[in-house]
Design an enzyme around this catalytic site. Structure first.
Site, PDB file in Angstrom:
ATOM      1  N   HIS A  99      -9.214 -10.355  34.683  1.00 15.19           N
ATOM      2  CA  HIS A  99      -8.226  -9.272  34.806  1.00 15.19           C
ATOM      3  C   HIS A  99      -6.955  -9.732  35.536  1.00 15.19           C
ATOM      4  CE1 HIS A  99     -11.383  -6.258  33.796  1.00 15.19           C
ATOM      5  NE2 HIS A  99     -12.165  -6.989  34.561  1.00 15.19           N
TER       6      HIS A  99
HETATM    7  O1  RIB Z   1     -11.223  -3.899  37.777  1.00 16.61           O
HETATM    8  C1  RIB Z   1     -10.906  -5.253  37.937  1.00 16.61           C
HETATM    9  C2  RIB Z   1     -10.357  -5.519  39.306  1.00 16.61           C
HETATM   10  O2  RIB Z   1     -11.336  -5.239  40.310  1.00 16.61           O
HETATM   11  C3  RIB Z   1      -9.981  -7.000  39.514  1.00 16.61           C
HETATM   12  O3  RIB Z   1      -8.907  -7.105  40.392  1.00 16.61           O
HETATM   13  C4  RIB Z   1     -11.218  -7.582  40.143  1.00 16.61           C
HETATM   14  O4  RIB Z   1     -10.945  -8.720  40.956  1.00 16.61           O
HETATM   15  C5  RIB Z   1     -11.666  -6.446  41.009  1.00 16.61           C
HETATM   16  O5  RIB Z   1     -10.906  -6.516  42.209  1.00 16.61           O
END
Ligand code: RIB
Ligand code: CA
Length: 319
Positions: free
Chosen positions: A239
């Site tokens: 992500h």
């Molecule tokens: O939903 C994904 C996010 O939540 C990303 O930043 C992952 O590292 C967690 O922090």
């Protein structure tokens, strides 16, 4: 000329991949890392951030420790996903901190924004507690920043913690509400990040017999089989790296402006990103939402940068 960026982070496997690729790309100058609770405790995310910097010989980048809990709700970490202590793999523990490190992350965000006088990009890839506190200290923060990109939210798709809420927004919904309402962010949410995988086989020279190569391989595959099946994907979503890819190459994402709000109360509304797509509120747009991504461009950019860092330090790492 490299673009200055401050990364507020909760490493975290996908944070770690984003940090590795960004530290190695000459389009960006990482001026500081600020750490926050989220994937693990802030003590663990701070240790992880420092371990990552040491692993790639970038201890020139200062680290400022931030909030150890959300503004109002209780701390809730995700070690079941990211591993014990918040980071899979066996990176060596960092040595003792060299810089004093006693200035809170929120203060450092404000100081760096003022010092860069409108040129600083802020990439927030964890819960938004530090950014909300920085805005409380300096209400002019949005005007002091060149860009604020946030990994968080699920605008037009389902959440990953509740059907409506993405993890960073769910972790600290009040901070997310404040930042979305008042800080003019670009929201890079699950709408585009859920499919932002970087397949390990794309990375030439990923040596699994060197600590950094072994750790990177674990970070790129941090989703277990159940999670892959649940999301109908064959590779873990990295992500956070999509946020930094957009800062490196602003053609990666397509965005659109909307009035937005974040829910804070109740089981369902907590952390929900509510987007007024049809303009029924008559409110002015509060920010941008990423609606499409050029995944091939993203994967090429990430793979090339990761290959460079492995080549530079992968074989030399002791241990
Ligand atoms: O939903 C994904 C996010 O939540 C990303 O930043 C992952 O590292 C967690 O922090
Ligand atoms: Ca993160």
């Amino acid at each position: 000329m490299s673009r200055p960026v401050l990364i507020d982070t909760d490493p975290g496997c996908d944070d770690a991949v984003a940090l590795l690729a960004t530290l190695e790309h000459d389009a960006l100058e990482v001026v500081e890392l600020t750490t926050v609770h989220g994937n693990a405790s802030v003590d663990d995310t701070t240790r992880n951030a420092r371990a990552i910097l040491e692993a790639v010989d970038r201890t020139d980048v200062p680290v400022a420790r931030g909030a150890d809990r959300p503004l109002l709700v209780d701390l809730d970490t995700s070690e079941e996903i990211h591993g014990e202590g918040g980071l899979r793999g066996d990176l060596p523990d960092p040595g003792p901190a060299t810089e004093p490190g006693d200035v809170h992350a929120a203060r450092r965000i404000v100081e760096q924004a003022r010092a860069h006088d409108g040129d600083l990009a802020l990439a927030a890839i964890g819960p938004l507690t530090n950014v909300a506190l920085a805005h409380a200290m300096e209400p002019a923060l949005p005007e002091l920043l060149d860009d604020l990109l946030v990994m968080g939210g699920a605008a037009f798709t389902s959440g990953n913690v509740t059907p409506l809420a993405e993890a960073n927004f769910h972790s600290d919904p009040h901070a997310a509400r404040r930042v979305v309402r008042d800080c003019e962010p670009t929201i890079v949410g699950l709408d585009v990040t859920a499919r932002a995988a970087v397949p390990p086989e794309r990375i030439a020279g990923l040596t699994r017999d060197a600590p950094l190569g072994r750790a990177l391989s674990e970070w790129l595959t941090y989703y277990d089989a159940d999670r892959l099946e649940r999301y109908g994907i064959d590779a873990a979503a990295i992500h956070d790296a999509l946020v930094l890819a957009e800062l490196i190459d602003d053609g990666v994402l397509e965005t659109a402006s909307y009035p937005m709000e974040v829910g804070t109360d109740g089981d369902l509304a907590r952390g929900a990103l509510v987007v007024d797509e049809n303009g029924v509120t008559g409110d002015a747009a509060t920010g941008e939402v990423a609606v499409e991504a050029d995944y091939e461009r993203y994967r090429e950019l990430m793979s090339a940068s990761l290959e460079r860092v492995l080549e530079r330090v992968g074989a030399e790492l002791s241990g």
